[in-house]
Design a protein around this motif. Structure first.
Motif, PDB file in Angstrom:
ATOM      1  N   GLY A   1       7.974 -56.883 -17.699  1.00 34.50           N
ATOM      2  CA  GLY A   1       8.818 -57.213 -18.351  1.00 34.50           C
ATOM      3  C   GLY A   1      10.011 -58.059 -17.621  1.00 34.50           C
ATOM      4  N   LYS A   2      10.148 -57.265 -16.301  1.00 30.67           N
ATOM      5  CA  LYS A   2      11.129 -57.469 -15.289  1.00 30.67           C
ATOM      6  C   LYS A   2      10.748 -59.118 -14.710  1.00 30.67           C
ATOM      7  N   GLN A   3       9.548 -59.080 -14.319  1.00 31.48           N
ATOM      8  CA  GLN A   3       8.910 -60.351 -13.645  1.00 31.48           C
ATOM      9  C   GLN A   3       8.861 -61.282 -14.413  1.00 31.48           C
ATOM     10  N   TRP A   4       8.579 -61.397 -15.779  1.00 29.40           N
ATOM     11  CA  TRP A   4       8.605 -62.459 -16.719  1.00 29.40           C
ATOM     12  C   TRP A   4       9.717 -62.943 -16.983  1.00 29.40           C
ATOM     13  N   ARG A   5      10.655 -62.092 -17.175  1.00 25.98           N
ATOM     14  CA  ARG A   5      11.989 -62.476 -17.768  1.00 25.98           C
ATOM     15  C   ARG A   5      13.476 -62.355 -16.830  1.00 25.98           C
ATOM     16  N   ASP A   6      13.158 -61.890 -15.424  1.00 18.07           N
ATOM     17  CA  ASP A   6      14.130 -61.835 -14.696  1.00 18.07           C
ATOM     18  C   ASP A   6      13.601 -61.741 -13.076  1.00 18.07           C
ATOM     19  N   TRP A   7      12.813 -62.323 -12.814  1.00 12.14           N
ATOM     20  CA  TRP A   7      12.207 -62.464 -11.347  1.00 12.14           C
ATOM     21  C   TRP A   7      13.552 -62.635 -10.568  1.00 12.14           C
ATOM     22  N   GLU A   8      13.682 -61.861  -9.432  1.00 12.18           N
ATOM     23  CA  GLU A   8      14.815 -61.914  -8.556  1.00 12.18           C
ATOM     24  C   GLU A   8      14.271 -62.667  -7.261  1.00 12.18           C
TER      25      GLU A   8
END
Ligand SMILES: Nc1nc(=O)c2c([nH]1)NC[C@@H]1CN(c3ccc(C(=O)N[C@@H](CCC(=O)O)C(=O)O)cc3)CN21
Ligand SMILES: O=c1ccn([C@H]2C[C@H](O)[C@@H](COP(=O)(O)O)O2)c(=O)[nH]1
Length: 264
Positions: free
Chosen positions: A95-102
């Motif tokens: 979820g983090k990498q799909w929607r909010d990759w930093e």
């Protein structure tokens, strides 16, 4: 779902015996591809009963950008519980990498929003890739991404999607993964106003755990039935707005569930 049984038979008959991270032991083959024409039906395994509910809820959870199991637990989906810490966190997983990759320079990238934008505005692009494999974040994840990269393709008004899955638990994980990405293909196509094309599943290390062999033999003794059909009951304004209730599966006739322990 003959393609799925073929993969299972290949690992059972030709797989190399391997020790693995979980200490269970597997029979494994490296490199395999399956193709599903999504117009022919929804690729849900029929030779054992699958809980489509968990599959839908898990995909909506990825799309929320959520990486804590509480939202899954509230919806009676327990498939990620074994990997969560005492607060329910899994670290910066899908979820983090799909929607909010930093990025290193402090930007935040919503890969799903950018993908849909490209599908709509530049469908001939060969760069429609979403990656969950973020080497800088792997150390903080409860489990390194298994379905780690996918690419979409638009031709003749149809959206196709190919997944690369680096590690594949053929008995438990793969039926979930196929259905999940087939569903994602339907959502992206609906949002972009396209028909569905093919879903292509490409696997790296494809394995049968040593405590799944009897279950695999039982499944291989069964005849696969016709595929069910997916109906999406509503077209939400954005990919973020789907609910579990928006999906109906018709004519899913499956044989008895087969239990198997999950390797942690
Ligand atoms: N070894 C292993 N295999 C996996 O497939 C897997 C992992 N680990 N770790 C992370 C996720 C979690 N996934 C899982 C975990 C459990 C089931 C499972 O136990 N399935 C049962 C019951 C499903 C349900 O409760 O709805 C099944 O019979 O399919 C499936 C996928 C897929 N992934
Ligand atoms: O979506 C998923 C998630 C996990 N798996 C399986 C594949 C492996 O059996 C394990 C992960 O172990 P690694 O040592 O990190 O490869 O989980 C899956 O099939 N599908």
């Amino acid at each position: 779902m003959r393609q799925y049984l073929d993969l299972m038979a290949r690992a059972l008959n030709d797989g190399a015996e391997q020790m693995d991270r979980t200490g269970t032991g597997t029979r494994s083959v490296f490199g395999h591809q399956m193709r599903f024409d999504l117009r022919e039906g929804f690729p849900l395994v029929t030779t054992k009963k699958l809980h489509l509910r968990s599959i839908i809820v898990e995909l909506l959870w990825f799309l929320r950008g959520d990486t804590n199991v509480q939202w899954l637990r509230d919806r009676k989906c327990s498939i990620w519980d074994e990997w969560a810490d005492e607060n329910g966190d899994l670290g910066p997983v899908y979820g983090k990498q799909w929607r909010d990759w930093e990025t290193a320079d402090g930007r935040h990238i919503d890969q799903i929003a950018e993908l849909l934008d490209t599908i709509r505005t530049n469908p001939g692009s060969r760069r429609m890739v979403v990656s969950a494999w973020n080497p800088g974040d792997l150390h903080a994840m409860a489990l390194a991404p298994c379905h780690c990269l996918f690419q979409t393709h638009v031709a003749n008004g149809r959206l196709s999607l190919q997944l690369y899955q680096r590690s594949a638990d053929i008995f438990l994980g793969v039926p979930f993964n196929i259905a999940s990405y087939a569903l994602l293909t339907h959502l992206l196509a609906q949002q972009a106003g396209l028909d569905v094309g093919d879903f292509i599943w490409t696997g790296g290390d494809c394995h049968l755990y040593s405590n799944h062999l009897d279950q695999a033999r039982e499944q291989l003794s069964r005849e696969p039935g016709p595929l069910p059909r997916l109906e999406i009951l509503r077209k939400p304004a954005s990919i973020d707005a789907y609910d579990y209730e928006d999906f109906a599966i018709h004519d899913y006739v499956a044989q008895a569930h087969i239990k198997a322990p999950v390797a942690v």
